[in-house]
Design an enzyme around this catalytic site. Structure first.
Site, PDB file in Angstrom:
ATOM      1  N   TRP A 103     -33.019  35.523  26.303  1.00 39.49           N
ATOM      2  CA  TRP A 103     -32.034  34.619  26.640  1.00 39.49           C
ATOM      3  C   TRP A 103     -30.994  36.265  27.360  1.00 39.49           C
ATOM      4  O   TRP A 103     -30.416  35.262  28.605  1.00 39.49           O
ATOM      5  CB  TRP A 103     -31.363  34.246  25.141  1.00 39.49           C
ATOM      6  CG  TRP A 103     -32.046  33.157  24.867  1.00 39.49           C
ATOM      7  CD1 TRP A 103     -32.462  33.797  23.381  1.00 39.49           C
ATOM      8  CD2 TRP A 103     -32.562  32.543  25.309  1.00 39.49           C
ATOM      9  NE1 TRP A 103     -33.139  32.381  22.466  1.00 39.49           N
ATOM     10  CE2 TRP A 103     -33.680  32.009  24.001  1.00 39.49           C
ATOM     11  CE3 TRP A 103     -33.141  31.465  26.912  1.00 39.49           C
ATOM     12  CZ2 TRP A 103     -35.063  30.215  23.988  1.00 39.49           C
ATOM     13  CZ3 TRP A 103     -33.698  30.717  26.461  1.00 39.49           C
ATOM     14  CH2 TRP A 103     -35.205  29.829  25.772  1.00 39.49           C
ATOM     15  N   ASP A 172     -22.816  34.126  24.623  1.00 43.30           N
ATOM     16  CA  ASP A 172     -24.267  32.779  24.402  1.00 43.30           C
ATOM     17  C   ASP A 172     -24.722  32.894  22.988  1.00 43.30           C
ATOM     18  O   ASP A 172     -25.594  33.722  22.347  1.00 43.30           O
ATOM     19  CB  ASP A 172     -25.481  33.099  24.878  1.00 43.30           C
ATOM     20  CG  ASP A 172     -26.454  32.229  24.406  1.00 43.30           C
ATOM     21  OD1 ASP A 172     -25.720  31.338  23.847  1.00 43.30           O
ATOM     22  OD2 ASP A 172     -27.694  32.629  25.212  1.00 43.30           O
ATOM     23  N   LYS A 196     -29.282  24.027  18.008  1.00 45.73           N
ATOM     24  CA  LYS A 196     -29.374  25.235  17.563  1.00 45.73           C
ATOM     25  C   LYS A 196     -28.506  24.430  16.006  1.00 45.73           C
ATOM     26  O   LYS A 196     -29.294  24.459  14.771  1.00 45.73           O
ATOM     27  CB  LYS A 196     -29.244  26.687  17.519  1.00 45.73           C
ATOM     28  CG  LYS A 196     -29.597  26.281  19.286  1.00 45.73           C
ATOM     29  CD  LYS A 196     -31.609  27.242  18.729  1.00 45.73           C
ATOM     30  CE  LYS A 196     -32.007  27.018  20.201  1.00 45.73           C
ATOM     31  NZ  LYS A 196     -31.743  27.891  21.357  1.00 45.73           N
TER      32      LYS A 196
HETATM   33  C1  LIG Z   1     -32.652  28.076  22.862  1.00 48.21           C
HETATM   34  C2  LIG Z   1     -31.513  29.078  23.048  1.00 48.21           C
HETATM   35  C3  LIG Z   1     -30.713  28.686  24.759  1.00 48.21           C
HETATM   36  C4  LIG Z   1     -31.826  28.240  25.401  1.00 48.21           C
HETATM   37  O1  LIG Z   1     -30.785  26.808  25.049  1.00 48.21           O
HETATM   38  P1  LIG Z   1     -31.032  25.117  26.578  1.00 48.21           P
HETATM   39  O2  LIG Z   1     -29.863  24.426  25.792  1.00 48.21           O
HETATM   40  O3  LIG Z   1     -32.689  25.175  25.814  1.00 48.21           O
HETATM   41  O4  LIG Z   1     -30.710  25.954  27.799  1.00 48.21           O
HETATM   42  C5  LIG Z   1     -30.351  30.347  25.184  1.00 48.21           C
HETATM   43  N1  LIG Z   1     -30.320  31.285  24.585  1.00 48.21           N
HETATM   44  C6  LIG Z   1     -30.006  31.414  23.129  1.00 48.21           C
HETATM   45  C7  LIG Z   1     -29.594  32.575  22.334  1.00 48.21           C
HETATM   46  C8  LIG Z   1     -31.127  30.288  22.195  1.00 48.21           C
HETATM   47  O5  LIG Z   1     -31.243  30.529  21.796  1.00 48.21           O
END
Ligand SMILES: *Cc1c(COP(=O)(O)O)cnc(C)c1O
Length: 361
Positions: A103, A172, A196
């Site tokens: 990511w 993030d 998540k």
């Molecule tokens: C799942 C995830 C993403 C991607 O998320 P989307 O909403 O599908 O774009 C980005 N960063 C992390 C840390 C993730 O776990």
């Protein structure tokens, strides 16, 4: 009655049962509107109350005060990889990143596509992103320092966030937001795909410090500007109503049923310790993340061979334990134990692991 399983999916992931029951209970008639939340106008008082409550709950849980906007932007965390450099760069200043895998790597790529002066000041690529870097120097010159608080795929997590002096931290937090308390002061921006730990798929929560909005340039498309969302309470156009509604219920559950983030962290630590302690005393299972970098949210582990891993995942599902397959890019096994996965699910998993080892080990 259908039987619910213990859900260890990485995302979309488990939601708290009381939240699902509440959605079911008020689905046909939302708060006396005579309509479901799926059908009401986003310009109605009903939805206005929902989004305002979700913003307030977020501010309260994270202790944000009035310095931050809480926004809901579609396009997931992945769109944020692109919006951040587009909106929040500063002329003549580099963008600093810490690369802890997939990511972070994607976020770096999106900034490079835009021709930005990207610097990777630390990386754990040398060991397959199995750890969180420790020794690095933050340059006070940077426009921001971007990092990923939890690597969902490799099962690594920052136990303590990097210190960046006057440089705002951008993070993030897709896979661990609301899993523990933290001090938001050093952060200029926090974002998380909802699917998540806080809701279903369809939107990202973006927490942005108000002074960051001064950086937003005029000459970018309206729907890609943070100011479009901050000025219209995330409703310049139709937002992801159902996601925001569900997220609000999850946040209320976190506050009222769990008792807030301190309590949530205690439970999350207890859950993770159950699995890691079991793995550590076993010669059959082994954890893939460095011990001091282990995630409380995604426990990644391997069995002696891939055939056993396949059987492990399949037999677990037969026992009502779902979603234990590792990410397709790394293989192995992964138990995602977000907020909504309760300790009983984890105890059942550990019992199954013990039984499987006895049979197959
Ligand atoms: C799942 C995830 C993403 C991607 O998320 P989307 O909403 O599908 O774009 C980005 N960063 C992390 C840390 C993730 O776990």
């Amino acid at each position: 009655m259908s039987k619910r399983i213990h859900n260890f999916n990485a995302g979309p992931a488990a939601l708290p049962l009381p939240v699902l029951e509440e959605i079911q209970a008020e689905l046909l008639d939302f708060k006396g509107s005579g309509m479901s939340i799926l059908e009401v106008s986003h310009r109605s008082k009903w939805f206005d109350d929902v989004i305002n409550e979700a913003v307030e709950m977020t501010k309260n849980l994270l202790n944000l005060g009035e310095d931050f906007h809480v926004l809901f932007i579609q396009g997931g965390a992945s769109l944020q990889f692109c919006m951040i450099p587009m909106n929040l760069s500063l002329e003549g200043k580099p963008l600093d990143f810490i690369d802890t895998g997939t990511w972070s790597t994607k976020a770096i790529k999106e900034a490079k596509i835009q021709g930005k002066d990207v610097r990777v000041i630390a990386s754990s690529e040398d060991k397959g992103f199995s750890y969180i870097p420790k020794d690095f120097k933050v340059d006070e010159d940077a426009a921001y320092l971007h990092f990923t608080s939890n690597n969902t795929i490799k099962g690594t997590q920052w136990a303590k966030f990097p210190e960046s002096g006057n440089v705002p931290l951008f993070c993030d937090m897709s896979s661990d937001i609301m899993s523990r308390p933290f001090d938001a002061k050093p952060f200029g921006l926090i974002y998380a795909g909802a699917q998540k730990n806080i809701g279903p798929a369809g939107t990202a929560m973006v927490i942005i410090r108000k002074d960051m909005l001064e950086r937003v340039p005029d000459n970018i498309p309206t729907m890609l500007k943070y100011t479009t969302f901050s000025e219209k309470n995330s409703m310049f156009n139709t937002p992801a109503c159902l996601v925001i509604y569900t997220t609000n219920l999850v946040l209320k559950w976190l506050q009222e049923n769990i008792g807030g983030l301190e309590e949530m962290e205690k439970v999350n630590k207890e859950k993770a310790a159950l699995i890691y302690d079991f793995i550590d005393q076993s010669d059959f299972y082994h954890g893939t993340a460095a011990k001091d970098s282990r995630s409380l949210m995604n426990v990644t582990f391997r069995l002696p061979n891939e055939d056993l891993e396949k059987r492990f995942v399949a037999q677990a599902l037969e026992e009502g334990l779902g979603g234990l397959k590792g990410h397709r890019s790394v293989g192995g096994c992964r138990a995602s134990i977000y907020n909504a996965t309760d300790i009983w699910a984890v105890k059942d998993l550990v019992a199954f692991m013990a039984e499987f080892e006895k049979k197959e080990g």
